[in-house]
Scaffold this active site. Structure first.
Site, PDB file in Angstrom:
ATOM      1  N   ALA A   1       0.843  -1.210   0.000  1.00  0.00           N
ATOM      2  CA  ALA A   1       0.000   0.000   0.000  1.00  0.00           C
ATOM      3  C   ALA A   1       0.873   1.253   0.000  1.00  0.00           C
ATOM      4  CB  ALA A   1      -0.898  -0.008   1.241  1.00  0.00           C
TER       5      ALA A   1
ATOM      6  N   LEU B   1       4.768  -8.738  -1.360  1.00  0.00           N
ATOM      7  CA  LEU B   1       5.570  -9.831  -0.785  1.00  0.00           C
ATOM      8  C   LEU B   1       5.408 -11.135  -1.562  1.00  0.00           C
ATOM      9  CD1 LEU B   1       4.794  -8.998   2.935  1.00  0.00           C
ATOM     10  CD2 LEU B   1       7.099  -9.023   1.929  1.00  0.00           C
TER      11      LEU B   1
ATOM     12  N   PHE C   1       7.119  -7.284   9.107  1.00  0.00           N
ATOM     13  CA  PHE C   1       5.797  -7.011   9.686  1.00  0.00           C
ATOM     14  C   PHE C   1       4.711  -6.986   8.613  1.00  0.00           C
ATOM     15  CE2 PHE C   1       6.067  -5.748  14.244  1.00  0.00           C
ATOM     16  CZ  PHE C   1       7.406  -6.073  14.442  1.00  0.00           C
TER      17      PHE C   1
ATOM     18  N   GLY D   1       2.090  -8.294   5.602  1.00  0.00           N
ATOM     19  CA  GLY D   1       1.275  -9.474   5.314  1.00  0.00           C
ATOM     20  C   GLY D   1      -0.148  -9.286   5.786  1.00  0.00           C
TER      21      GLY D   1
ATOM     22  N   SER E   1      -3.023  -9.654   8.279  1.00  0.00           N
ATOM     23  CA  SER E   1      -2.856  -9.653   9.741  1.00  0.00           C
ATOM     24  C   SER E   1      -4.072 -10.159  10.497  1.00  0.00           C
ATOM     25  CB  SER E   1      -2.505  -8.238  10.212  1.00  0.00           C
ATOM     26  OG  SER E   1      -3.573  -7.363   9.935  1.00  0.00           O
TER      27      SER E   1
ATOM     28  N   ASN F   1       0.199 -14.376  18.543  1.00  0.00           N
ATOM     29  CA  ASN F   1      -0.400 -15.281  19.546  1.00  0.00           C
ATOM     30  C   ASN F   1      -1.312 -16.310  18.890  1.00  0.00           C
ATOM     31  OD1 ASN F   1      -3.488 -14.468  20.088  1.00  0.00           O
ATOM     32  ND2 ASN F   1      -2.368 -12.619  19.565  1.00  0.00           N
TER      33      ASN F   1
ATOM     34  N   TYR G   1      -4.483 -17.966   9.283  1.00  0.00           N
ATOM     35  CA  TYR G   1      -3.550 -16.895   9.649  1.00  0.00           C
ATOM     36  C   TYR G   1      -2.544 -17.408  10.684  1.00  0.00           C
ATOM     37  CZ  TYR G   1      -2.031 -12.702  12.204  1.00  0.00           C
ATOM     38  OH  TYR G   1      -1.282 -11.745  12.851  1.00  0.00           O
TER      39      TYR G   1
ATOM     40  N   SER H   1      -1.625  -8.357  21.560  1.00  0.00           N
ATOM     41  CA  SER H   1      -2.507  -7.360  20.933  1.00  0.00           C
ATOM     42  C   SER H   1      -1.834  -6.011  21.074  1.00  0.00           C
ATOM     43  CB  SER H   1      -3.862  -7.331  21.639  1.00  0.00           C
ATOM     44  OG  SER H   1      -4.427  -8.628  21.688  1.00  0.00           O
TER      45      SER H   1
HETATM   46  P1  NAI Z   1      -1.745  -4.269   9.451  1.00  0.00           P
HETATM   47  O1  NAI Z   1      -2.731  -5.107   8.736  1.00  0.00           O
HETATM   48  O2  NAI Z   1      -2.183  -2.907   9.890  1.00  0.00           O
HETATM   49  O3  NAI Z   1      -0.414  -4.113   8.585  1.00  0.00           O
HETATM   50  C1  NAI Z   1       0.051  -5.119   7.719  1.00  0.00           C
HETATM   51  C2  NAI Z   1       0.575  -4.446   6.464  1.00  0.00           C
HETATM   52  O4  NAI Z   1       1.002  -5.471   5.563  1.00  0.00           O
HETATM   53  C3  NAI Z   1      -0.463  -3.593   5.744  1.00  0.00           C
HETATM   54  O5  NAI Z   1      -0.021  -2.255   5.602  1.00  0.00           O
HETATM   55  C4  NAI Z   1      -0.646  -4.279   4.398  1.00  0.00           C
HETATM   56  O6  NAI Z   1      -0.852  -3.375   3.311  1.00  0.00           O
HETATM   57  C5  NAI Z   1       0.672  -5.043   4.257  1.00  0.00           C
HETATM   58  N1  NAI Z   1       0.516  -6.167   3.333  1.00  0.00           N
HETATM   59  C6  NAI Z   1      -0.515  -7.036   3.235  1.00  0.00           C
HETATM   60  N2  NAI Z   1      -0.322  -7.875   2.202  1.00  0.00           N
HETATM   61  C7  NAI Z   1       0.865  -7.538   1.642  1.00  0.00           C
HETATM   62  C8  NAI Z   1       1.605  -8.031   0.530  1.00  0.00           C
HETATM   63  N3  NAI Z   1       1.158  -9.046  -0.240  1.00  0.00           N
HETATM   64  N4  NAI Z   1       2.766  -7.438   0.240  1.00  0.00           N
HETATM   65  C9  NAI Z   1       3.237  -6.399   0.979  1.00  0.00           C
HETATM   66  N5  NAI Z   1       2.576  -5.887   2.035  1.00  0.00           N
HETATM   67  C10 NAI Z   1       1.403  -6.459   2.369  1.00  0.00           C
HETATM   68  O7  NAI Z   1      -1.248  -5.117  10.721  1.00  0.00           O
HETATM   69  P2  NAI Z   1      -0.478  -4.622  12.015  1.00  0.00           P
HETATM   70  O8  NAI Z   1      -1.436  -4.613  13.144  1.00  0.00           O
HETATM   71  O9  NAI Z   1       0.307  -3.424  11.717  1.00  0.00           O
HETATM   72  O10 NAI Z   1       0.500  -5.861  12.250  1.00  0.00           O
HETATM   73  C11 NAI Z   1       1.802  -5.868  11.700  1.00  0.00           C
HETATM   74  C12 NAI Z   1       2.327  -7.296  11.765  1.00  0.00           C
HETATM   75  O11 NAI Z   1       2.305  -7.752  13.111  1.00  0.00           O
HETATM   76  C13 NAI Z   1       1.513  -8.287  10.951  1.00  0.00           C
HETATM   77  O12 NAI Z   1       2.381  -9.236  10.364  1.00  0.00           O
HETATM   78  C14 NAI Z   1       0.645  -8.961  11.979  1.00  0.00           C
HETATM   79  O13 NAI Z   1       0.302 -10.265  11.589  1.00  0.00           O
HETATM   80  C15 NAI Z   1       1.549  -8.941  13.201  1.00  0.00           C
HETATM   81  N6  NAI Z   1       0.794  -8.938  14.429  1.00  0.00           N
HETATM   82  C16 NAI Z   1       0.136  -7.807  14.842  1.00  0.00           C
HETATM   83  C17 NAI Z   1      -0.558  -7.813  16.026  1.00  0.00           C
HETATM   84  C18 NAI Z   1      -1.228  -6.585  16.563  1.00  0.00           C
HETATM   85  O14 NAI Z   1      -1.795  -6.674  17.645  1.00  0.00           O
HETATM   86  N7  NAI Z   1      -1.184  -5.438  15.903  1.00  0.00           N
HETATM   87  C19 NAI Z   1      -0.677  -9.039  16.839  1.00  0.00           C
HETATM   88  C20 NAI Z   1       0.044 -10.157  16.306  1.00  0.00           C
HETATM   89  C21 NAI Z   1       0.777 -10.102  15.152  1.00  0.00           C
HETATM   90  C1  15L Z   2      -3.182 -10.554  15.623  1.00  0.00           C
HETATM   91  O1  15L Z   2      -2.392 -11.395  15.226  1.00  0.00           O
HETATM   92  C2  15L Z   2      -3.718  -9.520  14.712  1.00  0.00           C
HETATM   93  O2  15L Z   2      -2.786  -9.127  13.731  1.00  0.00           O
HETATM   94  C3  15L Z   2      -4.220  -8.289  15.432  1.00  0.00           C
HETATM   95  O3  15L Z   2      -5.003  -7.524  14.541  1.00  0.00           O
HETATM   96  C4  15L Z   2      -5.016  -8.653  16.677  1.00  0.00           C
HETATM   97  O4  15L Z   2      -6.205  -9.234  16.304  1.00  0.00           O
HETATM   98  C5  15L Z   2      -4.196  -9.562  17.577  1.00  0.00           C
HETATM   99  O5  15L Z   2      -3.661 -10.661  16.871  1.00  0.00           O
HETATM  100  C6  15L Z   2      -4.990 -10.136  18.758  1.00  0.00           C
HETATM  101  O6  15L Z   2      -4.993 -11.339  18.938  1.00  0.00           O
HETATM  102  O7  15L Z   2      -5.572  -9.337  19.497  1.00  0.00           O
END
Ligand code: NAI
Ligand code: 15L
Length: 274
Positions: free
Chosen positions: A44, A60, A79, A81, A83, A120, A144, A173
């Protein structure tokens, strides 16, 4: 005691994938002291590059694009992918092919350290009255969670085979504040996330370390004794938000959000039956 990031910058150029996302926008600011140059990437659009920044759009799931993206970086914070829980086909390209592309590019370009944003949801099917450590068998709660579990296995393999070190952070979270009762246990503040990333970047000889990314909350389900070498000491606690969170209606006792560590994710899907 956290290292003074201004005293030394072990990495000239750090790559952050997912830079347009919720955490990516936060880390774009907080990681500034840890490298001379931050390379920011997402599928994005992102704000234009500022001083000490490079911005590179990359999908990716595109192997060649990821190889170009990784050229010239010293360490990667992966980070990017999907999410949340989504149909398998959406997870496949971004998360499963994506993490493979990142590790293969790291191998080819000599990158020696990766911080992997795991989740988690690799252990989401455990009940909330169970306490886990990094050796607890995984119980992914969806496609996921499975993709993050695969990412951890990828990290383990690339360390054993090629010596590329990873810290896999099983983030709970990470939001400005906990949004519900479950997150009183799983919440990770942005400051604690940044400290954990700093430790993951600076600690020598991490091999493949799995660490739970959680703040110093009153009730936690995860024990980080197997990652004590990182020296991660969270400072924040969800208690300050308790009154606000408990003003929300109480879910039923058998609601997945009250039963499982992964909360509502355990009940997402099935997809594609329509
Ligand atoms: P988010 O959904 O806001 O950010 C993920 C980013 O990855 C987005 O900007 C999206 O455009 C990008 N993305 C998606 N598909 C893509 C692709 N094919 N190529 C390139 N970029 C791509 O998620 P957030 O909350 O910022 O999380 C960041 C990372 O941390 C993720 O990998 C998520 O799984 C992990 N995570 C986040 C948690 C949270 O509480 N925020 C909890 C557990 C893990
Ligand atoms: C995750 O892995 C997600 O990326 C985030 O959006 C939240 O849902 C978090 O876990 C959670 O378990 O609260």
């Amino acid at each position: 005691m956290a290292t003074d990031p201004t005293a030394q910058k072990p990495f000239d150029r750090l790559l952050l994938t997912g830079a347009a996302g919720g955490l990516g926008k936060v880390l774009r600011e907080t990681l500034r002291p840890y490298a001379k140059t931050l390379r920011l990437s997402d599928i994005a659009d992102m704000a234009p590059a500022g001083s000490g920044e490079e911005v590179q759009i990359c999908d990716l799931s595109d192997k060649q694009a990821v190889h170009q993206l990784v050229d010239g970086v010293d360490a990667i914070l992966h980070f990017g992918g999907v999410s949340v829980e989504r149909p398998f086909e959406e997870i496949l390209g971004a998360n499963i092919c994506g993490v493979f592309h990142i590790y293969e590019a790291a191998r080819r370009h000599g990158v020696k350290r990766i911080i992997f944003a795991s989740s988690n949801h690799v252990i989401g099917f455990y009940k909330q009255d169970e306490t886990l450590d990094a050796h607890s068998p995984r119980r992914p709660d969806g496609y996921y969670g499975l993709s993050k579990s695969y990412g951890e296995d990828m990290a383990s393999f690339y360390f054993d085979r090629y010596g590329i070190e990873t810290v896999s952070i099983r983030i709970g979270s990470s939001f400005p504040e906990p949004q519900n009762r479950r997150m009183m246990s799983t919440w990770l503040s942005f400051d604690d996330l940044t400290q954990l990333i700093e430790r993951a970047l600076y600690t020598p000889n991490v091999g493949h370390t799995v660490v739970y990314g959680v703040s110093d909350n009153k009730t936690v389900w995860w024990n980080n004794h197997l990652a004590s070498h990182l020296g991660f000491t969270p400072k924040d606690c969800s208690e300050v938000f308790r009154d606000k969170v408990e003003a929300q209606p109480m879910p039923a006792a058998d609601d997945p959000a009250m039963v499982y560590q992964g909360g509502a994710f355990v009940a997402a899907g099935p997809f594609g039956d329509e």
